[in-house]
Design an enzyme around this catalytic site. Structure first.
Site, PDB file in Angstrom:
ATOM      1  N   ALA A   5      20.522  61.135 -22.013  1.00  0.00           N
ATOM      2  CA  ALA A   5      20.138  62.501 -21.632  1.00  0.00           C
ATOM      3  C   ALA A   5      19.765  62.552 -20.163  1.00  0.00           C
ATOM      4  O   ALA A   5      19.156  61.627 -19.628  1.00  0.00           O
ATOM      5  CB  ALA A   5      18.972  62.980 -22.488  1.00  0.00           C
TER       6      ALA A   5
ATOM      7  N   GLU B  98       7.706  46.719 -16.366  1.00  0.00           N
ATOM      8  CA  GLU B  98       7.814  45.699 -15.323  1.00  0.00           C
ATOM      9  C   GLU B  98       8.329  46.275 -14.011  1.00  0.00           C
ATOM     10  O   GLU B  98       7.853  45.928 -12.925  1.00  0.00           O
ATOM     11  CB  GLU B  98       8.739  44.570 -15.797  1.00  0.00           C
ATOM     12  CG  GLU B  98       8.927  43.449 -14.797  1.00  0.00           C
ATOM     13  CD  GLU B  98       7.670  42.632 -14.579  1.00  0.00           C
ATOM     14  OE1 GLU B  98       7.031  42.816 -13.516  1.00  0.00           O
ATOM     15  OE2 GLU B  98       7.317  41.833 -15.465  1.00  0.00           O
TER      16      GLU B  98
ATOM     17  N   VAL C  19       6.513  47.930 -10.589  1.00  0.00           N
ATOM     18  CA  VAL C  19       6.080  47.185  -9.408  1.00  0.00           C
ATOM     19  C   VAL C  19       7.137  46.128  -9.091  1.00  0.00           C
ATOM     20  O   VAL C  19       7.406  45.263  -9.916  1.00  0.00           O
ATOM     21  CB  VAL C  19       4.719  46.496  -9.640  1.00  0.00           C
ATOM     22  CG1 VAL C  19       4.288  45.735  -8.386  1.00  0.00           C
ATOM     23  CG2 VAL C  19       3.646  47.497 -10.044  1.00  0.00           C
TER      24      VAL C  19
ATOM     25  N   ALA D 124      10.478  46.349  -8.643  1.00  0.00           N
ATOM     26  CA  ALA D 124      11.829  46.455  -9.219  1.00  0.00           C
ATOM     27  C   ALA D 124      12.040  45.363 -10.268  1.00  0.00           C
ATOM     28  O   ALA D 124      11.330  45.339 -11.270  1.00  0.00           O
ATOM     29  CB  ALA D 124      12.887  46.410  -8.123  1.00  0.00           C
TER      30      ALA D 124
ATOM     31  N   LEU E 152      11.513  42.095  -9.944  1.00  0.00           N
ATOM     32  CA  LEU E 152      10.690  40.891  -9.789  1.00  0.00           C
ATOM     33  C   LEU E 152       9.720  40.738 -10.967  1.00  0.00           C
ATOM     34  O   LEU E 152       9.149  41.728 -11.432  1.00  0.00           O
ATOM     35  CB  LEU E 152       9.895  40.957  -8.483  1.00  0.00           C
ATOM     36  CG  LEU E 152      10.712  40.919  -7.185  1.00  0.00           C
ATOM     37  CD1 LEU E 152       9.785  41.088  -5.985  1.00  0.00           C
ATOM     38  CD2 LEU E 152      11.475  39.608  -7.080  1.00  0.00           C
TER      39      LEU E 152
ATOM     40  N   GLY F 149      19.750  53.870  -1.663  1.00  0.00           N
ATOM     41  CA  GLY F 149      19.095  53.829  -2.964  1.00  0.00           C
ATOM     42  C   GLY F 149      17.790  53.081  -3.016  1.00  0.00           C
ATOM     43  O   GLY F 149      17.344  52.673  -4.088  1.00  0.00           O
TER      44      GLY F 149
ATOM     45  N   GLU G  51      12.367  56.455  -3.598  1.00  0.00           N
ATOM     46  CA  GLU G  51      12.231  57.341  -4.742  1.00  0.00           C
ATOM     47  C   GLU G  51      13.118  58.571  -4.496  1.00  0.00           C
ATOM     48  O   GLU G  51      13.530  58.816  -3.349  1.00  0.00           O
ATOM     49  CB  GLU G  51      10.770  57.784  -4.894  1.00  0.00           C
ATOM     50  CG  GLU G  51       9.809  56.683  -5.292  1.00  0.00           C
ATOM     51  CD  GLU G  51      10.032  56.203  -6.715  1.00  0.00           C
ATOM     52  OE1 GLU G  51      10.303  57.038  -7.608  1.00  0.00           O
ATOM     53  OE2 GLU G  51       9.956  54.974  -6.935  1.00  0.00           O
TER      54      GLU G  51
ATOM     55  N   ASP H  37       3.387  55.952  -3.531  1.00  0.00           N
ATOM     56  CA  ASP H  37       4.089  55.054  -4.448  1.00  0.00           C
ATOM     57  C   ASP H  37       3.466  53.663  -4.437  1.00  0.00           C
ATOM     58  O   ASP H  37       3.268  53.047  -5.489  1.00  0.00           O
ATOM     59  CB  ASP H  37       5.568  54.979  -4.063  1.00  0.00           C
ATOM     60  CG  ASP H  37       6.391  54.233  -5.098  1.00  0.00           C
ATOM     61  OD1 ASP H  37       6.353  54.627  -6.276  1.00  0.00           O
ATOM     62  OD2 ASP H  37       7.056  53.250  -4.735  1.00  0.00           O
TER      63      ASP H  37
ATOM     64  N   LYS I 198       1.374  51.433  -7.371  1.00  0.00           N
ATOM     65  CA  LYS I 198       1.715  50.056  -7.738  1.00  0.00           C
ATOM     66  C   LYS I 198       0.498  49.142  -7.709  1.00  0.00           C
ATOM     67  O   LYS I 198       0.293  48.334  -8.625  1.00  0.00           O
ATOM     68  CB  LYS I 198       2.815  49.532  -6.807  1.00  0.00           C
ATOM     69  CG  LYS I 198       4.151  50.230  -6.996  1.00  0.00           C
ATOM     70  CD  LYS I 198       5.177  49.762  -5.973  1.00  0.00           C
ATOM     71  CE  LYS I 198       6.516  50.459  -6.171  1.00  0.00           C
ATOM     72  NZ  LYS I 198       7.530  50.059  -5.178  1.00  0.00           N
TER      73      LYS I 198
ATOM     74  N   GLY J 208      16.310  48.789  -4.855  1.00  0.00           N
ATOM     75  CA  GLY J 208      17.750  48.781  -5.077  1.00  0.00           C
ATOM     76  C   GLY J 208      18.073  49.055  -6.531  1.00  0.00           C
ATOM     77  O   GLY J 208      17.388  48.560  -7.443  1.00  0.00           O
TER      78      GLY J 208
END
Length: 811
Positions: A502, A603, A606, A608, A610, A661, A664, A675, A679, A793
């Protein structure tokens, strides 16, 4: 002894198949064919009778259609010379049926006795038609079951007198020495010769009674499936046939809803040790299921799963029951007076309550008779009035191998619990052959599939994903899932299916799994769907091992997590809103995941992809204490300040970061520090510190005007203030430093802001879009534990979401 069900004689073609099977069996010795009514006939007769009783004259039209169907079958099956006698028999039968319904219409009443007589015509007429067809190929005799099966006068489901029936059958056999008999199933007669019926599905019982009376070599039940299955194939796609099964197991499965066999069928053949074979009329070469005294050993602990729907629990409770003998006896006697069958019984060890399961249709009568029986105790307040619970069903595990096998109940309860299936009552017999659980009716499909997976499909676990937000990251995630689906099933035993996708405008759904190669076109062509509707879709589908994957930044999406977690639907959130919302909400969501035995994973909130939150969890769960955190947590800001050197405008570098990319959807969240503040807040909370967003100090480097207006206005203001950004860069460079946006936590306080750091600082050499986190803990007090890598990314973020999905799936 052969019995052919309604589907086996539903059409001229099917009757031909059934007769061919009987003729083949005749080569091995005498054959008795027991025949059901043509498929759908009994329901049609009941409908005609009820219509007549209600004053609806359309019963005549219904009977005329039935007559035409029978006559058409006779014309298709018989040569012209053989048709007149059968046509006369069928016409006479339908004439009697019409007269019977005319009488019902005139009286406006359909008694149980009249209904039995009405229903009997289905088998009487079909058996005479089949006898004429097979009689054209070999000598055959029609035997009226009303002269063979002796019952009492309990119309609707008469009780059989086995001894009298045996005598009648054997006497008939001595007088009629035909090699092939055709007998109508389902019907009998009482001592006065009045027609009775044996209950829906009673043709199986007729065949078993005849087989026992004649000491048949075997009884074959010919139907439209290849034997009994490990579960209802309409509910479980991977259900498989059961080759061999004991009488007791077959009885348990048939009683608990397996539609292949009518439950009373087992007893007569079990007493005589007659093998019972369930075969498929439409695939006669299939092995089917052989029911016998000592079936071959099965490696499966559980033989099969079954269920009964339309169940109610009757709860009788009160302190006046404790230590007083006779309460159970009075309860069961009261129910027996109304001929209410008790399906399941449980009682608390304190004797404070007793609970019995009955058919939902029996609840009004049960409530009246039980409350009347215990009126004195209810009036005195010693016990409460009977309390029924509706909308329930029984799911049962059946198997001889369950005896003395520890852990079966644990696997049962664990599998159901992980999928939010609440168990209302439990019963297990002393034979350990059956474990029955009472659950909500709407949970039956999920429960049956979950248990079939647990006991019959140890190699596979089906996981159903609902993906919200197939944008940049979501699209990459779907591509990764498509690439890895086969690997996940082969290597991890996970059959991962995306059942819904969606976005803000559309929602595409396929309960069997969407094609991940063509989903964009399917989504574009799908209808609209709100967040409320998407959540309701997940809950109403009620699929096992369901996971919501939120790959949006939509605050409204996070508002739906609680409703899903409460139904044991796991939540994997790329969306940071929930984990950084008010601490009470964050704690509530974490608590719901724990209480309802599911996962709330984030996960990628914070760093991406990692493993930052996962590592933090490992530290705290192992007893370490986080004293201080220092981190660069914005791949966006790190990219921006690593690429800004004054040679091109600051706004242009930010636009590049957005185009690639790294930001945000609204880049102001990154550059304002909001942001990063979210985190560090999330990390502090995961470390065990109940901070609020207001506790995080944000040291902004942006002029205030940059945060006013929309995104385009933001870029315009960045250009206006280029000198400000150039000054920050020049000052840091002149001091031999680099600009890094650093997040810090220590001693209950958190802050984020732009810092000019020296070459000796751990974050000085951080390049590109990398993130870094330094954990200073009791174990890593002097030299921090460092996690470093790409922190932004679409590809790496999608990979982090993917990893969370696997963690949730393997719970």
């Amino acid at each position: 002894m052969l019995k052919f069900g309604g589907t086996s004689v539903a059409s001229a073609e099917n009757i031909e198949k059934s007769c061919a099977i009987a003729l083949h069996a005749l080569a091995g010795g005498p054959v008795v064919m027991v025949v059901s009514a043509l498929g759908g006939t009994t329901d049609a007769l009941i409908g005609a009778g009820r219509a007549a009783a209600s004053g609806d004259s359309r019963y005549r039209e219904a009977l005329a259609q039935l007559q035409q169907r029978h006559l058409a079958a006779a014309q298709a099956l018989l040569p012209p010379a053989g048709q007149p006698d059968v046509t006369a028999t069928l016409t006479q039968g339908f004439s009697e049926l019409t007269q019977l319904c005319d009488g019902v219409f005139a009286l406006g009443e359909l008694s149980a006795r009249t209904l039995d007589r009405l229903m009997s015509y289905g088998e009487l007429l079909s058996s005479q038609l089949v006898c004429a067809v097979i009689g054209g190929k070999t000598p055959a005799a029609w035997a009226d079951a009303r002269q063979l099966i002796r019952t009492n006068s309990c119309f609707g489901k008469a009780e059989v007198d086995p001894a009298a029936t045996r005598q009648l059958v054997q006497a008939f056999g001595q007088k009629h020495a035909h090699a092939l008999w055709v007998v109508p199933g389902f019907i009998g007669a009482d001592a006065e010769g009045t027609t009775t019926t044996l209950g829906r599905g009673g043709s199986d019982y007729t065949a078993a009674l005849l087989a026992a009376a004649l000491d048949a070599d075997k009884l074959e039940i010919w139907t439209d499936v290849s034997g009994m299955m490990t579960a209802d194939p309409r509910l479980v796609a991977r259900a498989r046939p059961i080759a061999g099964i004991s009488y007791q197991e077959a009885m348990e499965l048939s009683y608990f809803g397996a539609k292949v066999l009518y439950p009373p069928t087992i007893q007569p053949v079990m007493e005589r040790g007659i093998p019972l074979w369930i075969k498929n009329t439409f695939a006669p070469a299939d092995y089917g299921t052989l029911v016998e005294v000592d079936p071959p050993h099965s490696p499966d602990v559980v033989r099969g799963l079954s269920s009964i729907g339309q169940l109610a629990l009757l709860n009788l409770e009160g302190s006046g029951m404790v230590g007083i003998p006779g309460f159970s006896k009075r309860l069961f006697e009261a129910l027996a007076r109304k001929r209410i069958n008790v399906v399941l019984i449980t009682q608390s060890s304190s004797e404070y309550s007793i609970c019995v399961g009955v058919a939902a249709a029996d609840v009004p009568a049960a409530r009246a008779v039980v409350d009347a029986e215990f009126a004195p105790e209810i009036g005195a307040g010693r016990i409460a009035p009977l309390r029924p619970e509706l909308g329930l069903a029984i799911v049962a595990l059946v198997g001889e191998n369950m005896k003395n096998h520890p852990g079966i109940s644990g696997r049962l309860f664990g599998a159901l619990g992980q999928n939010g299936v609440n168990i209302r009552a439990i019963a297990q017999g002393s034979s350990e052959r059956n474990i029955s659980t009472v659950i909500r009716s709407e949970d039956v499909p999920k429960a049956i599939n979950v248990l079939h997976e647990a006991f019959f499909e140890p190699a596979y676990k089906q996981v159903n994903l609902y993906v919200l937000g197939p944008g940049n990251v979501g699209g990459k995630l779907l591509a990764q899932l498509a690439q890895q689906q086969a690997h996940l099933q082969q290597q991890l035993g996970l059959q991962v299916r995306v059942v819904a996708i969606a976005n803000r405008r559309h929602c595409v759904v396929d309960e069997n799994g969407l094609d991940l190669a063509t989903w964009p076109a399917a989504l574009a062509a799908a209808g609209p769907c709100t967040l409320d509707e998407f959540t309701q879709l997940i809950l109403s589908r009620n699929l096992r091992n369901s996971i919501l994957v939120d790959v949006t930044a939509n605050p409204a999406a996070a508002d739906h997590y609680a409703a899903l977690l409460e139904k044991s639907v796991a939540v994997v959130a790329c969306n940071k809103v929930a984990a950084s919302s008010a601490y009470a909400n964050y704690a509530r969501l974490k608590g719901l995941a724990q209480d309802f035995n599911t996962r709330f994973l984030f996960e990628t909130n914070v760093g991406a992809g990692l493993p930052i939150i996962g590592t933090l969890g490992d530290l705290t769960r192992s007893g370490d204490v986080v004293r201080r955190l220092e981190a660069v947590l914005s791949g966006t800001l790190n990219f921006v300040f690593n690429n800004y050197d004054g040679s091109r405008p600051f706004a242009e570098v930010v636009r590049q970061a957005q185009a690639e990319g790294y930001t945000e959807p609204d880049p102001r969240l990154d550059l304002s520090g909001t942001d990063v503040a979210r985190k560090i807040l999330i990390l502090a909370r995961e470390a065990g510190h109940p901070l609020e967003m207001s506790d995080v100090q944000i040291e902004s480097f942006l002029p205030a005007s940059c945060l006013e207006g929309d995104v385009e206005a933001f870029y315009e203001q960045l250009a206006v203030h280029e000198a400000h950004f150039r000054a920050l860069y020049d000052a840091a460079t002149a001091a031999g430093k680099r600009l890094k946006f650093v997040a810090r936590y220590a001693d209950g306080t958190a802050a984020v802001g732009l810092q000019a750091v020296l070459p000796s600082h751990d974050v000085y050499e951080l390049r590109g879009k990398d993130n870094i986190v330094l954990f200073y803990t009791d174990r890593y007090s002097e030299q921090p534990l460092v996690i470093k890598g790409a922190g932004a990314g679409a590809e790496v973020t999608a990979a982090g979401v993917f990893a969370d999905i696997i963690r949730a799936a393997r719970l």
